[in-house]
Design a protein around this motif. Structure first.
Motif, PDB file in Angstrom:
ATOM      1  N   PRO A  17       0.817  -1.221   0.000  1.00  0.00           N
ATOM      2  CA  PRO A  17       0.000   0.000   0.000  1.00  0.00           C
ATOM      3  C   PRO A  17       0.849   1.270   0.000  1.00  0.00           C
ATOM      4  N   GLY A  18       0.170   2.379  -0.254  1.00  0.00           N
ATOM      5  CA  GLY A  18       0.853   3.663  -0.414  1.00  0.00           C
ATOM      6  C   GLY A  18       1.598   4.105   0.837  1.00  0.00           C
ATOM      7  N   ASP A  19       2.559   4.974   0.615  1.00  0.00           N
ATOM      8  CA  ASP A  19       3.416   5.475   1.689  1.00  0.00           C
ATOM      9  C   ASP A  19       2.593   6.324   2.674  1.00  0.00           C
ATOM     10  N   LYS A  20       2.747   6.006   3.952  1.00  0.00           N
ATOM     11  CA  LYS A  20       1.962   6.684   4.994  1.00  0.00           C
ATOM     12  C   LYS A  20       2.368   8.154   5.112  1.00  0.00           C
ATOM     13  N   SER A  21       3.661   8.407   5.184  1.00  0.00           N
ATOM     14  CA  SER A  21       4.121   9.794   5.361  1.00  0.00           C
ATOM     15  C   SER A  21       3.663  10.671   4.203  1.00  0.00           C
ATOM     16  N   THR A  40      -3.311   9.637  -6.030  1.00  0.00           N
ATOM     17  CA  THR A  40      -3.424   8.223  -6.396  1.00  0.00           C
ATOM     18  C   THR A  40      -2.443   7.426  -5.549  1.00  0.00           C
ATOM     19  N   GLY A  41      -2.836   6.209  -5.208  1.00  0.00           N
ATOM     20  CA  GLY A  41      -1.989   5.368  -4.359  1.00  0.00           C
ATOM     21  C   GLY A  41      -2.096   5.732  -2.891  1.00  0.00           C
ATOM     22  N   ASP A  47      -4.229   5.681  10.313  1.00  0.00           N
ATOM     23  CA  ASP A  47      -3.518   6.941  10.591  1.00  0.00           C
ATOM     24  C   ASP A  47      -3.866   8.021   9.569  1.00  0.00           C
ATOM     25  N   CYS A  48      -3.828   7.661   8.293  1.00  0.00           N
ATOM     26  CA  CYS A  48      -4.104   8.674   7.261  1.00  0.00           C
ATOM     27  C   CYS A  48      -5.582   9.052   7.284  1.00  0.00           C
ATOM     28  N   PRO A 247       3.952   6.600  -3.897  1.00  0.00           N
ATOM     29  CA  PRO A 247       4.581   5.281  -4.138  1.00  0.00           C
ATOM     30  C   PRO A 247       4.278   4.318  -3.001  1.00  0.00           C
ATOM     31  N   GLY A 248       4.591   3.036  -3.210  1.00  0.00           N
ATOM     32  CA  GLY A 248       4.424   2.040  -2.151  1.00  0.00           C
ATOM     33  C   GLY A 248       5.304   2.389  -0.957  1.00  0.00           C
TER      34      GLY A 248
END
Ligand code: S3P
Length: 443
Positions: A17-21, A40-41, A47-48, A247-248
Motif C-alpha cells: 500500500p501507499g506510503d503513509k508519510s 493516487t496510491g 492513521d491517514c 509510491p508504495g
C-alpha cells in the motif's frame, strides 16, 4: 489475537500500500492549497484516515473514489480552513488524531497560525508522546500551544495566532525528526519572514519535496563538516493543488524484504516501492547483512520508486548507527528480527528515538525477541543482538504497536511452533491487509 505458524517459502509479486508519510502530507497540503489535489496510491490506513477526518472537521471536502486508493481533496486555501460548528466546544474545535503522531505534530504547525482555536489529541499512545519538541520551536515563532495535562503531551490547546501572525525564525533541532521539521516548515508558510530548521542529520524530506511541488519556496541543503541538514521556507501567499502519486511504502515493503530474506527458498517481487534516499536506509542495512535485493526497474517521479526483487540469503550481523538511523527508524523492529536470524552480532546505536515511537520500541522489540529465545540486550540508544537464534514460537505482546505486530508476524515465519500476537489488529494503522497479503505469498 492471531496465531501464526512456520511458513512455506514466500513466492510471488506484491504491490504494498501507499506510503503513509506521503499520504498524510498529500491531504494536508491539498487542504491548504487552492484548487483540487488528486491523490493516487493513497494509503487508507487508520492513521491517514485520522488526518482526513481532522481536515473534514476544518471544512475541507475529501472524496474517496470507491474502494480504490484515489482521493480528491478540495483545497480551501491557506486562509480557508473553517471549523465545523458541530465540533466546537468551549470556543475550540476538537480534533482527534487517533494513533497518529505525524498528524498530531504536523497539525500543530498548521493550526498555530490560524484564526481559530483547537484542542488536539489522540489515543493513549499519542497522548503520551512528547510534544514539546514541536511546542518549543513554534513558541519561538510566536505560537501559543499548551499541554492541557501539563506534562508536555497532548491534548494540546492551540490558540490560533490569527492577525498577530507568526514570525521569522531559525531553529536548531536537537533531534533529526521529519515531524518536527514539517511542523516548523508548515508554520513558516504563514510567517512574516524566512523560517529555517537545522537538524543533526537529514530526516525524511517528503514535506520539502511536496511543498515545493505545490509552489512554496523551500530550500534544503546538507551542511558541510557533518553539521547536519538545513531546510528553509519563505512565507507564501498560496499553494496550488496538483496531482500526487504516492509510491508504495518502504516501511511496509520492509516486512517482505525481511521475510523473503529469512525464509529459505523465497523469492518476492515488490512493485512500485518508494526509495527516496532519506527513507531507504533499510535497503542499505539489509544489504550490509547479506540480503539479496535487486532493483529490477526504477520509476523517476517527485518521489523515486522501484521494483525490488528479494531472494532468500544467508544473513550476518552488522552495525546500524549514525546518520543512517533517521533513514530507517521505523524499520528497526524488523531489522532486529533479521538480526536475530543472522550469524554473529548486530549493534543498533544512536537510536534513542525508538523510545518515543508508538511504544518504547527498545523495550517492546527486546522483550518480544527474548520471549522467542533470541539473545538480545537493550541499551540506552538501541540494542545488541547475537545471532543466530533458533527462534521459538511465543506469545507476543504487541502493545498496540503496528510495527511490533508486523515485525513479529515475520519472526513467526521461521520460529519453531506457534506464535500468538495478542493484538494483531493494530496493523491497520499502516497496513490493513498485511496478514492476508503475507499469507498469500506463502501459498
Ligand atoms: C514520520 C517521521 C518519523 C517516523 C514516523 C513518520 C513522518 O518520525 O518515525 O513514523 O511522516 O514525518 P519522527 O519525525 O519523529 O522521527
Amino acid at each position: 489475537m492471531l496465531t501464526l505458524a512456520p511458513s512455506r517459502p514466500l513466492r510471488g509479486t506484491i504491490a504494498v500500500p501507499g506510503d503513509k508519510s506521503i499520504s498524510h502530507r498529500a491531504v494536508m497540503f491539498g487542504a491548504l492549497a487552492d484548487g483540487v489535489t488528486e491523490i493516487t496510491g493513497f494509503l487508507s490506513g487508520a492513521d491517514c484516515l485520522s488526518t482526513v477526518s481532522c481536515f473534514r472537521r476544518l471544512g475541507v471536502s475529501v472524496d474517496f473514489d470507491g474502494p480504490s486508493s484515489r482521493v480528491i481533496v478540495h483545497g480551501r486555501g491557506l486562509r480557508g480552513l473553517t471549523p465545523d460548528p458541530e465540533y466546537i466546544k468551549d470556543g475550540a474545535v476538537r480534533l482527534d488524531t487517533g494513533n497518529s503522531g505525524t498528524t498530531t505534530r504536523i497539525l500543530c504547525g498548521i493550526l498555530a497560525p490560524q484564526h481559530f482555536d483547537t484542542v488536539l489529541g489522540g489515543d493513549d499512545s499519542v497522548n503520551s508522546r512528547p510534544m514539546k519538541r514541536v511546542m518549543t520551536p513554534l513558541a519561538g515563532m510566536g505560537a501559543s500551544i499548551t499541554s492541557l495535562s501539563g506534562n508536555g503531551c497532548a491534548p494540546l490547546l492551540i490558540r490560533g495566532a490569527g492577525e498577530s501572525g507568526l514570525h521569522a525564525f531559525s531553529y536548531r533541532s536537537p533531534v533529526a525528526s521529519a515531524q518536527v521539521k514539517s511542523a516548523i516548515l508548515c508554520a513558516g508558510l504563514y510567517a512574516d519572514g524566512p523560517v529555517s530548521v537545522t537538524e543533526p542529520s537529514l530526516s525524511r524530506d517528503h514535506t520539502e519535496r511536496m511543498l515545493r511541488a505545490f509552489g512554496a519556496d523551500v530550500r534544503s541543503s546538507i551542511l558541510p563538516g557533518g553539521e547536519g541538514a538545513l531546510a528553509e521556507i519563505r512565507p507564501c501567499s498560496r499553494l496550488t493543488g496538483r496531482p500526487v502519486r504516492v509510491p508504495g511504502d518502504i516501511s511496509s515493503a520492509a516486512y517482505y524484504i525481511a521475510a523473503a530474506s529469512i525464509v529459505p527458498d523465497s523469492e518476492v517481487l515488490l512493485t512500485g516501492v518508494g526509495i527516496n534516499p532519506t527513507r531507504a536506509g533499510m535497503l542499505e542495512a539489509a544489504r550490509a547483512m547479506g540480503a539479496d535485493i535487486e532493483i529490477v526497474r526504477m520509476y523517476d517521479d517527485a518521489e523515486p520508486a522501484a521494483d525490488l526483487l528479494v531472494r532468500h540469503a544467508p544473513l550476518h550481523g552488522t552495525v546500524i548507527e549514525g546518520a543512517m538511523i533517521p533513514t530507517l527508524i521505523d524499520e528497526l523492529p524488523v531489522l532486529a528480527v533479521m538480526a536475530a536470524c543472522a550469524e554473529g552480532r548486530t549493534v543498533i546505536r544512536d537510536a534513542a528515538e525508538l523510545k518515543v515511537k508508538e511504544t518504547d520500541r527498545i523495550r517492546t522489540v527486546t522483550e518480544n525477541l527474548l520471549a522467542m529465545g533470541a539473545d538480545v540486550t537493550p541499551t540506552d540508544d538501541g540494542m545488541i543482538i547475537e545471532g543466530k537464534a533458533d527462534l521459538q514460537g511465543a506469545l507476543i505482546h504487541t502493545c498496540g504497536d503496528h510495527r511490533i505486530a508486523m515485525s513479529f508476524a515475520v519472526a513467526s515465519l521461521v520460529a519453531d511452533g506457534q506464535t500468538v500476537l495478542d493484538d494483531h489488529a493494530c496493523a491497520s494503522v499502516s497496513y490493513p491487509s498485511f496478514y492476508k497479503d503475507l499469507a498469500g505469498l506463502a501459498k
